[in-house]
Scaffold this active site. Structure first.
Site, PDB file in Angstrom:
ATOM      1  N   ASP A 359     -13.705  -2.651 -36.645  1.00  0.00           N
ATOM      2  CA  ASP A 359     -14.822  -2.183 -37.483  1.00  0.00           C
ATOM      3  C   ASP A 359     -14.383  -1.344 -38.688  1.00  0.00           C
ATOM      4  OD1 ASP A 359     -16.517  -3.417 -35.751  1.00  0.00           O
ATOM      5  OD2 ASP A 359     -17.362  -1.597 -34.890  1.00  0.00           O
ATOM      6  N   ASP A 578     -21.607   0.382 -24.956  1.00  0.00           N
ATOM      7  CA  ASP A 578     -21.419   0.458 -26.407  1.00  0.00           C
ATOM      8  C   ASP A 578     -21.861   1.807 -26.966  1.00  0.00           C
ATOM      9  OD1 ASP A 578     -20.500  -2.202 -26.738  1.00  0.00           O
ATOM     10  OD2 ASP A 578     -22.548  -2.931 -26.622  1.00  0.00           O
TER      11      ASP A 578
END
Length: 650
Positions: A359, A578
């Site tokens: 990311d 998450d």
């Protein structure tokens, strides 16, 4: 490679008031204020609180008053109130200081002038105490070396003569060469006799304050990972015995996942403390030793601790920030120790796959308007950190690095795809070894995009006089699955100069999308959105939903599933959350930087376009923590079935 170490180490013993202890007996405390680093427009300081008494302190607070307009903008391990003077009080998780123990509170802010002044500390712990100011400023340490790479025995000449002191004070020099040896003097020499990656550090002192500078030395020889005995392979996953993380396997078995407990999952190095390990989790060396015991010759690990990590979201905010000099710590306290462990000749026969900073670079393409991401695009940011990591790992011939390439639902648009390829290829070619520094790229890490959309293979097909890619769910993105995106990403990288042997990985840990709602054929509707919704196996409410989705276990880890794809992998271990789902959360005691992100809250709306629910599962813990209920949903929705022998695609 340098981190400021300006310290004011004056300990002040004080008597606590009765209200700050668990009994009517007063306890004695000590407060230690240190200015740990400074830079133009900012500083970082630490207040260390030590309980010297015989009884526990049940809650605490202290005041901080500067003699000028120096400010505090953030406090870590403490809650801040006021606007000068300030009050720092305990957080919910650290109110108790046991007898004989200490805790530290980190303060960050901006000086009124060129440097932060020394404050007065007040309150129960530090009542009426002032730490005297000190006009002395720290020296500025600098180091040069005759060589940073070479084969053992490697003699390196070090030179710190360029170091200076603002007041012209006489300086002393002490050295730690990183291999257990030390030295003194301004220009010592040292011979490295074994292979490895070593961080050599000089500490320069004026007798009161000190500064450090460091440099990384990579040493190879014929019996180590840098030598000729290591045969580099095109695909490290092919023909290998894959390591099974026993900690993850035990959790999977306990929650009904025995059928998959023997699969490889990546080990996450998501903070500095993870390298050494904790009381509840194995460290990197322990995992590698376990791999040797298993007879495994493939080990997979995620490198994930860049400063300003997760700059667009909040669920996986990291421990390091660019503003407080986090890049120096990333290099010397995170990458260098990892590289040193990977370079141990004991592991030379293990193919070690590193997944580099998920990311990160994609955020510099699509989220540059976010302040933390804009900062990450500059000095001390993502590009510098990734370059440093690749330069540290590439001399190790048994280490295979894969850079994160996001996923089709993030970079698949024309406006994102080529800029991402340009940016990532520039970072790779800017490393010491250029394209030889990586083995390839990985897509879909910790995401849910299907490997293949079996009933949606024609993005430009017309349905109801509209192209399928223009449906609401796809929003003109022509890449519906990871296979098509990964293969096109590889093609574009080869066009940028990557070798034809470059490989791709696809994370299939949670993108199976089986269960009762999985379609079994293409829709016959002539309405475009109905056609797509009835045909797609991706059952998310919105393609941008990414947190704790009710997906399903996907293809098991498998080498060479498609042309150009090195392997299906489980980079995100199934069952690990998450992000936390509740806004009134308590901090993760092991990783307090992690925060609540509304995208993980089932009662919130998607941050973009604000009209669709997040679809996140409820009662989820902090990112990386085991999510039992979520794991069971993934098992229930597995596709192919959990009994399938391999991850070979149909």
């Amino acid at each position: 490679m340098k981190r400021k170490q300006r310290k004011l180490n004056r300990i002040i013993p004080l008597l606590l008031s009765v209200g700050a202890v668990c009994s009517a007996t007063a306890a004695q405390a000590a407060c230690e204020y240190s200015l740990t680093s400074s830079w133009p427009g900012g500083y970082q300081a630490t207040v260390k609180l030590t309980n010297d008494g015989s009884t526990d302190i049940s809650s605490w607070e202290f005041g901080v008053a500067f003699p000028d307009a120096t400010t505090i903008t953030n406090a870590y391990s403490g809650d801040i109130s006021g606007s000068g003077p300030y009050t720092i009080s305990n957080s919910a998780w650290n109110g108790t200081i046991k007898a004989g123990e200490s805790l530290s509170v980190t303060l960050m802010g901006a000086p009124a002038g060129s440097a932060a002044t020394t404050p007065e500390l007040s309150g129960d712990l530090c009542s009426g105490s002032t730490i005297p100011g000190d006009d002395n400023t720290a020296p500025d340490a600098k180091v040069t070396v005759s060589a940073t790479k070479g084969e053992a025995p490697l003699e390196v000449s070090f030179d710190a003569s360029a170091s200076t002191d603002p007041e012209g004070d006489a300086l002393t020099y002490s050295w730690n060469f990183g291999d257990g040896s030390t030295g003194t003097g301004v220009s010592p020499s040292h011979t490295y006799t074994k292979a490895g990656t070593f961080t050599a550090k000089v500490t320069v002192s004026d007798g009161k304050l000190e500064d450090t500078a460091s440099v990384t030395i990579t040493v190879t020889d014929g019996s180590s990972t840098g030598g000729s005995e290591i045969t580099r392979v095109d695909n490290p996953f092919a023909g290998a015995t894959w390591y099974v993380n026993p900690e993850w396997a035990a959790k999977a078995k306990a929650d009904g996942g025995s059928a998959i407990a023997g699969q490889n999952t990546f080990v996450w190095m998501d903070r500095i403390a993870a390298i050494e390990g904790t009381d509840s989790a194995m460290g990197l060396k322990a995992h590698l030793d376990n791999a040797l015991a298993q007879g495994a010759d493939l080990f997979t690990v995620v490198i994930y601790d860049l400063p300003n990590r997760d700059c667009r979201a909040r669920a996986s905010n990291g421990e390091l920030t660019i503003a407080d000099g986090g890049m120096d710590r990333y290099k010397s306290e995170y990458i260098d120790p990892i590289a040193a462990i990977l370079a141990d000749p004991a592991y030379k026969d293990i193919r070690i796959v590193t997944l580099i900073e998920l990311d990160s670079l994609p955020n510099l393409v699509t989220n540059i308007d976010v302040p933390k991401c804009k900062e990450a695009a500059g000095e001390g940011g993502y590009k510098e950190g990734i370059t440093y990591a690749l330069n540290a790992f590439s001399p190790l011939k048994n280490v295979y690095s894969y850079i994160d390439a996001a996923h089709s639902g993030w970079l698949g648009w024309d406006s994102n795809f080529d800029p991402a390829v340009n940016l990532i290829s520039e970072v790779v070619t800017g490393t010491d070894a250029s394209w030889d520094s990586i083995a390839g790229f990985i897509t879909n890490t910790a995401n849910y995009t299907p490997t293949v959309e079996p009933y949606l293979q024609e993005p430009y097909k017309n349905v109801g006089s509209q192209q399928v890619r223009s449906a609401t769910f796809y929003e003109w993105n022509p890449y519906f699955d990871e296979k098509s995106y990964a293969q096109e990403f590889r093609k574009k990288m080869i066009a940028k100069g990557a070798p034809s042997t470059i490989g791709m990985l696809i994370d299939t840990s949670r993108n199976g999308w089986g269960g009762a709602d999985r379609p079994s054929s293409v829709s016959t509707s002539s309405d475009l959105d109905t056609y797509v919704d009835e045909s797609r196996i991706d059952r998310r409410l919105h393609r941008g939903n990414w947190c704790n989705q009710p997906g399903g276990i996907g293809y098991k880890p498998y080498a060479n599933p498609y042309p150009g794809i090195d392997a299906f992998v489980w980079a995100k271990p199934p069952g690990e959350s998450d992000g936390i789902s509740e806004s009134d959360y308590q901090q993760d005691p092991d990783d307090p930087a992690k925060q609540y992100d509304s995208m993980c809250d089932p009662d919130s709306m998607n941050s973009e376009p604000h009209t669709t629910a997040t679809g996140a599962m409820d009662n989820a813990p902090h990112a990386g923590r085991w999510f039992s209920a979520g794991f069971k949903v993934l098992l229930d929705n597995a596709y192919p079935s959990l009994d399938a022998a391999t991850g070979k695609p149909e």
